[in-house]
Design an enzyme around this catalytic site. Sequence first.
Site, PDB file in Angstrom:
ATOM      1  N   HIS A 107       5.360  -2.471  -5.563  1.00 12.25           N
ATOM      2  CA  HIS A 107       5.492  -3.368  -4.410  1.00 12.25           C
ATOM      3  C   HIS A 107       4.183  -4.122  -4.223  1.00 12.25           C
ATOM      4  O   HIS A 107       3.183  -3.553  -3.789  1.00 12.25           O
ATOM      5  CB  HIS A 107       5.851  -2.523  -3.179  1.00 12.25           C
ATOM      6  CG  HIS A 107       5.918  -3.289  -1.905  1.00 12.25           C
ATOM      7  ND1 HIS A 107       5.871  -2.672  -0.666  1.00 12.25           N
ATOM      8  CD2 HIS A 107       6.026  -4.617  -1.640  1.00 12.25           C
ATOM      9  CE1 HIS A 107       5.955  -3.589   0.285  1.00 12.25           C
ATOM     10  NE2 HIS A 107       6.038  -4.773  -0.282  1.00 12.25           N
TER      11      HIS A 107
ATOM     12  N   HIS B 177       7.180   4.844  -5.744  1.00 10.53           N
ATOM     13  CA  HIS B 177       6.845   3.575  -5.094  1.00 10.53           C
ATOM     14  C   HIS B 177       5.329   3.399  -5.065  1.00 10.53           C
ATOM     15  O   HIS B 177       4.605   4.265  -4.564  1.00 10.53           O
ATOM     16  CB  HIS B 177       7.404   3.569  -3.665  1.00 10.53           C
ATOM     17  CG  HIS B 177       7.406   2.235  -3.012  1.00 10.53           C
ATOM     18  ND1 HIS B 177       8.348   1.270  -3.275  1.00 10.53           N
ATOM     19  CD2 HIS B 177       6.562   1.686  -2.082  1.00 10.53           C
ATOM     20  CE1 HIS B 177       8.103   0.196  -2.542  1.00 10.53           C
ATOM     21  NE2 HIS B 177       7.024   0.423  -1.812  1.00 10.53           N
TER      22      HIS B 177
ATOM     23  N   SER C  87       6.546   7.134  -1.806  1.00 11.62           N
ATOM     24  CA  SER C  87       5.425   6.197  -1.801  1.00 11.62           C
ATOM     25  C   SER C  87       4.107   6.947  -1.917  1.00 11.62           C
ATOM     26  O   SER C  87       3.730   7.705  -1.018  1.00 11.62           O
ATOM     27  CB  SER C  87       5.433   5.368  -0.523  1.00 11.62           C
ATOM     28  OG  SER C  87       4.232   4.620  -0.421  1.00 11.62           O
TER      29      SER C  87
ATOM     30  N   MET D  64      11.213  -4.666   4.692  1.00  8.42           N
ATOM     31  CA  MET D  64      10.173  -3.872   5.351  1.00  8.42           C
ATOM     32  C   MET D  64      10.645  -3.495   6.752  1.00  8.42           C
ATOM     33  O   MET D  64      11.049  -4.361   7.538  1.00  8.42           O
ATOM     34  CB  MET D  64       8.867  -4.649   5.436  1.00  8.42           C
ATOM     35  CG  MET D  64       8.181  -4.899   4.089  1.00  8.42           C
ATOM     36  SD  MET D  64       7.720  -3.386   3.236  1.00  8.42           S
ATOM     37  CE  MET D  64       6.618  -2.610   4.433  1.00  8.42           C
TER      38      MET D  64
ATOM     39  N   ASP E 140       2.406   0.945  -3.798  1.00  8.96           N
ATOM     40  CA  ASP E 140       2.061  -0.158  -2.899  1.00  8.96           C
ATOM     41  C   ASP E 140       0.716  -0.755  -3.297  1.00  8.96           C
ATOM     42  O   ASP E 140      -0.321  -0.079  -3.207  1.00  8.96           O
ATOM     43  CB  ASP E 140       1.973   0.338  -1.456  1.00  8.96           C
ATOM     44  CG  ASP E 140       3.334   0.632  -0.856  1.00  8.96           C
ATOM     45  OD1 ASP E 140       4.193  -0.270  -0.890  1.00  8.96           O
ATOM     46  OD2 ASP E 140       3.544   1.744  -0.365  1.00  8.96           O
TER      47      ASP E 140
ATOM     48  N   MET F 255      -2.060  -3.499  -2.397  1.00 17.65           N
ATOM     49  CA  MET F 255      -2.514  -4.324  -1.269  1.00 17.65           C
ATOM     50  C   MET F 255      -3.849  -4.970  -1.613  1.00 17.65           C
ATOM     51  O   MET F 255      -4.733  -4.317  -2.170  1.00 17.65           O
ATOM     52  CB  MET F 255      -2.683  -3.466  -0.014  1.00 17.65           C
ATOM     53  CG  MET F 255      -1.477  -2.664   0.367  1.00 17.65           C
ATOM     54  SD  MET F 255      -1.818  -1.672   1.843  1.00 17.65           S
ATOM     55  CE  MET F 255      -0.389  -0.607   1.864  1.00 17.65           C
TER      56      MET F 255
ATOM     57  N   MET G 250       1.887  -6.422  -2.339  1.00 18.37           N
ATOM     58  CA  MET G 250       1.556  -7.030  -1.045  1.00 18.37           C
ATOM     59  C   MET G 250       0.275  -7.830  -1.248  1.00 18.37           C
ATOM     60  O   MET G 250      -0.790  -7.488  -0.734  1.00 18.37           O
ATOM     61  CB  MET G 250       1.397  -5.939   0.024  1.00 18.37           C
ATOM     62  CG  MET G 250       2.708  -5.311   0.421  1.00 18.37           C
ATOM     63  SD  MET G 250       2.530  -3.961   1.627  1.00 18.37           S
ATOM     64  CE  MET G 250       2.376  -2.581   0.504  1.00 18.37           C
TER      65      MET G 250
ATOM     66  N   ASP H  38      11.608   0.216   3.477  1.00 19.38           N
ATOM     67  CA  ASP H  38      10.270   0.805   3.353  1.00 19.38           C
ATOM     68  C   ASP H  38       9.563   0.729   4.694  1.00 19.38           C
ATOM     69  O   ASP H  38       9.320  -0.360   5.214  1.00 19.38           O
ATOM     70  CB  ASP H  38       9.481   0.023   2.291  1.00 19.38           C
ATOM     71  CG  ASP H  38       8.062   0.544   2.108  1.00 19.38           C
ATOM     72  OD1 ASP H  38       7.702   1.580   2.705  1.00 19.38           O
ATOM     73  OD2 ASP H  38       7.302  -0.097   1.350  1.00 19.38           O
TER      74      ASP H  38
END
Length: 216
Positions: A65, A32, A7, A136, A34, A36, A67, A174
């Site tokens: 991913h 990965h 990540s 998660m 992320d 957000m 979010m 994760d």
Amino acid sequence: MNILSPSILAADFYILGQQIKEVEEAGAGYLHVDVMDGMFVPSISFGMPVLASIRKSTKLFLDVHLMIEKPERYIDEFARCGADLINFHIEATEDVEGVIHKIRSLGKKVGITIKPATPAEAVEPYLKLVDMVLVMTVEPGFGGQKLIPHCLDKVRAIREMANSQGLDTDIEVDGGIDREDVHMALEAGANVIVAGSAVFHGDVTDNVKTLLKKLS
């Protein structure tokens, strides 16, 4: 097949390109990413321009991913910027199947994600429609948290659901996974391991190789 997905949330962004090259050369299969939005989770990370830049510099499978609230708003953009798999939270949309079909229509692999408070049963109606379920194991939005052990019970439950339907679904975990926790995640039924601090804090190459040995 067991896969390591480092990540980049835990990477040093001053030398991000160098560190991505390190994890690739050390043998990681996925990367990965992320995303957000400051709404679905409190933090804000990065978005399409960063993903597009990463895509130009690596052949790694980009495990994105989301979010973010109402992920359907941005599926086209993340696909265009080079995501290989788009993982979204079922808690973030009122049209889970619609988002799944949108991602699939763009030729991308599909993942659905659940937070620690969401029961495993929430993913059951969608198992035949997706490639991956991400469980998660910390509250989403912040790196460096400790793994919540009971979340692995959900991994077991989802693996049993998939097996009962004859599905070879990838199950990703994760959050808070370090080299001592990998065996617990694998025993629970996960086969894709996200690791942030465990990869990017210290010697990146050595960390990746150590984790890969534990996944073999």
